[in-house]
Design a protein around this motif. Sequence first.
Motif, mmCIF file in Angstrom:
data_model
loop_
_atom_site.group_PDB
_atom_site.id
_atom_site.type_symbol
_atom_site.label_atom_id
_atom_site.label_comp_id
_atom_site.label_asym_id
_atom_site.label_seq_id
_atom_site.Cartn_x
_atom_site.Cartn_y
_atom_site.Cartn_z
ATOM 1 N N ALA A 263 0.839 -1.198 0.000
ATOM 2 C CA ALA A 263 0.000 0.000 0.000
ATOM 3 C C ALA A 263 0.876 1.251 0.000
ATOM 4 O O ALA A 263 1.877 1.317 0.710
ATOM 5 N N SER A 264 0.497 2.243 -0.787
ATOM 6 C CA SER A 264 1.218 3.510 -0.798
ATOM 7 C C SER A 264 0.810 4.334 0.426
ATOM 8 O O SER A 264 -0.226 4.059 1.036
ATOM 9 N N PRO A 265 1.610 5.331 0.822
ATOM 10 C CA PRO A 265 1.201 6.188 1.938
ATOM 11 C C PRO A 265 -0.171 6.825 1.723
ATOM 12 O O PRO A 265 -0.942 6.974 2.665
ATOM 13 N N THR A 266 -0.475 7.184 0.469
ATOM 14 C CA THR A 266 -1.786 7.763 0.179
ATOM 15 C C THR A 266 -2.891 6.754 0.412
ATOM 16 O O THR A 266 -3.921 7.059 1.037
ATOM 17 N N ALA A 267 -2.699 5.537 -0.083
ATOM 18 C CA ALA A 267 -3.699 4.489 0.126
ATOM 19 C C ALA A 267 -3.865 4.175 1.599
ATOM 20 O O ALA A 267 -4.987 3.959 2.082
ATOM 21 N N PHE A 268 -2.757 4.172 2.325
ATOM 22 C CA PHE A 268 -2.816 3.927 3.768
ATOM 23 C C PHE A 268 -3.655 5.002 4.456
ATOM 24 O O PHE A 268 -4.489 4.714 5.317
ATOM 25 N N GLY A 269 -3.436 6.265 4.053
ATOM 26 C CA GLY A 269 -4.215 7.350 4.629
ATOM 27 C C GLY A 269 -5.692 7.242 4.309
ATOM 28 O O GLY A 269 -6.545 7.525 5.161
ATOM 29 N N VAL A 270 -6.014 6.814 3.085
ATOM 30 C CA VAL A 270 -7.414 6.641 2.695
ATOM 31 C C VAL A 270 -8.064 5.534 3.520
ATOM 32 O O VAL A 270 -9.205 5.668 3.988
ATOM 33 N N ILE A 271 -7.354 4.440 3.721
ATOM 34 C CA ILE A 271 -7.878 3.339 4.535
ATOM 35 C C ILE A 271 -8.188 3.827 5.950
ATOM 36 O O ILE A 271 -9.249 3.529 6.523
ATOM 37 N N GLY A 276 -12.100 5.897 10.035
ATOM 38 C CA GLY A 276 -12.573 6.965 10.922
ATOM 39 C C GLY A 276 -14.029 7.314 10.673
ATOM 40 O O GLY A 276 -14.768 7.626 11.606
ATOM 41 N N GLY A 277 -14.445 7.250 9.411
ATOM 42 C CA GLY A 277 -15.859 7.481 9.099
ATOM 43 C C GLY A 277 -16.758 6.438 9.741
ATOM 44 O O GLY A 277 -17.850 6.745 10.224
ATOM 45 N N ILE A 324 -9.396 -1.748 -1.070
ATOM 46 C CA ILE A 324 -10.798 -1.346 -0.903
ATOM 47 C C ILE A 324 -11.482 -2.257 0.113
ATOM 48 O O ILE A 324 -12.236 -1.795 0.987
ATOM 49 N N ALA A 325 -11.195 -3.549 0.033
ATOM 50 C CA ALA A 325 -11.797 -4.497 0.974
ATOM 51 C C ALA A 325 -11.340 -4.214 2.404
ATOM 52 O O ALA A 325 -12.140 -4.263 3.354
ATOM 53 N N LEU A 326 -10.059 -3.900 2.580
ATOM 54 C CA LEU A 326 -9.539 -3.620 3.921
ATOM 55 C C LEU A 326 -10.121 -2.325 4.484
ATOM 56 O O LEU A 326 -10.402 -2.224 5.684
#
Length: 434
Positions: A263-271, A276-277, A324-326
Amino acid sequence: MTVAARALRRTTAWTIPAYRCLLGSEAASLSGSAVSTIALPALAVLELHATTREVAVLAFLGQLPSTLALWAGALSDRYEKRRQLIATDLTAAAALATIPGAALAGVLTIGQLYGVSLVLGATKVQHDAAAISLLPGIVAPELLHDANARLGAASSVADSAGSNAGAALVGAVGPARSVLADVISFLASAVLVWRIRTPEPRAHPMEAAEGRRSLGRDIAAGVRYVLGQPVIRTVIAALAVLSFGLAVMNTYWAYYLLTTLGASPTAFGVIMGVGGGGSLAGALLAPRITGRFGVGRTIITGFAASPLAQVPLLLAGPGRGWQIALAATLAVQLFWATAAGVSQRSLRQILCDPRFQGRMQAASTTVTAGSRPLAAATAGALAMLLDVRTVLAVGATLQTIPMLLLLASPVRTLRAMPTPPDTKAVPPAREGTP
């Protein structure tokens, strides 16, 4: 339905001025603390060129006061909680205010950051013990669930907003000056607490006479009380084991996502953002979920969701589909975890004798937060013998134990929040006896 019943049904914790002040105070201090959580390590690394060992010590000192939470609980039950909240806010603000001043004068050291981190950790522990135990004195028992749900939602938003603001401020004005945002937040929190006008109950004459006894005896009385309450005891034990299992996983969770799963740092942040939502939704909907499924089922489902949510992580591989699943799994996990957290906290507050609120909450903090350093050490030792995925599997397996504890306890049969116990029947001189 009678007029009185309809009026009670329309009443929420938000209609109580003292609760609004407490909610605002908690949101202000938490959002500011989220800024410092980013600013202090950034200051150590970018300005003071701290080593990895020094950064680890900085984080350790911030967590160390959690091991002294029992003392904070005893103090919370002994003295006026409103004054404790104001004192801790002002102390934290004063400690943080020394950082930009020292940085401007060119005399800031890593030793000063150590001291500030220790002070912030200590004031947070005392603040949390007083704030959580003050809540049952502000709102009626039937409104505690709604009050905790709103607090949980506000905390989720404040923490997220504070983290984003912290990152922006560090980039815009530098880490030392960004700390001033936290100073302002603590001052705002103190002002809001000062506006709380709800009188706290006076100590019974016999309790006042016992107030001169040592804190050690107060702590022992609190521990005996918690051990003598089947539901409270079981919930805290479940929280401790869950915290340990999660901490084992969290030691390598980010590392696993960023390396093994690519996972990229961006993807990690999105996860993390999607998760959080889910947490925010769980806090907002907790009263409705409990009303539909029952208190016991909501709590047990929240604990059960945690180990189940780890299955996709253990099966995952690289690729956007798995990411996306995670993200979706994490959102579901945090949704139920937060809903269960609001419910179990309200349940413990309702069942607990007001004289032991602070010590009961401190006992929970001690066994949950206190288990995390041990869990991290355990994860490190396991990683010397096993691969990271297997270490994560061990942490996930440990998380099944709390669900079993709760299924075997009276929590399983709870449909609605119970009636608060009649504490007047307990002689004050015998407090803490099983």
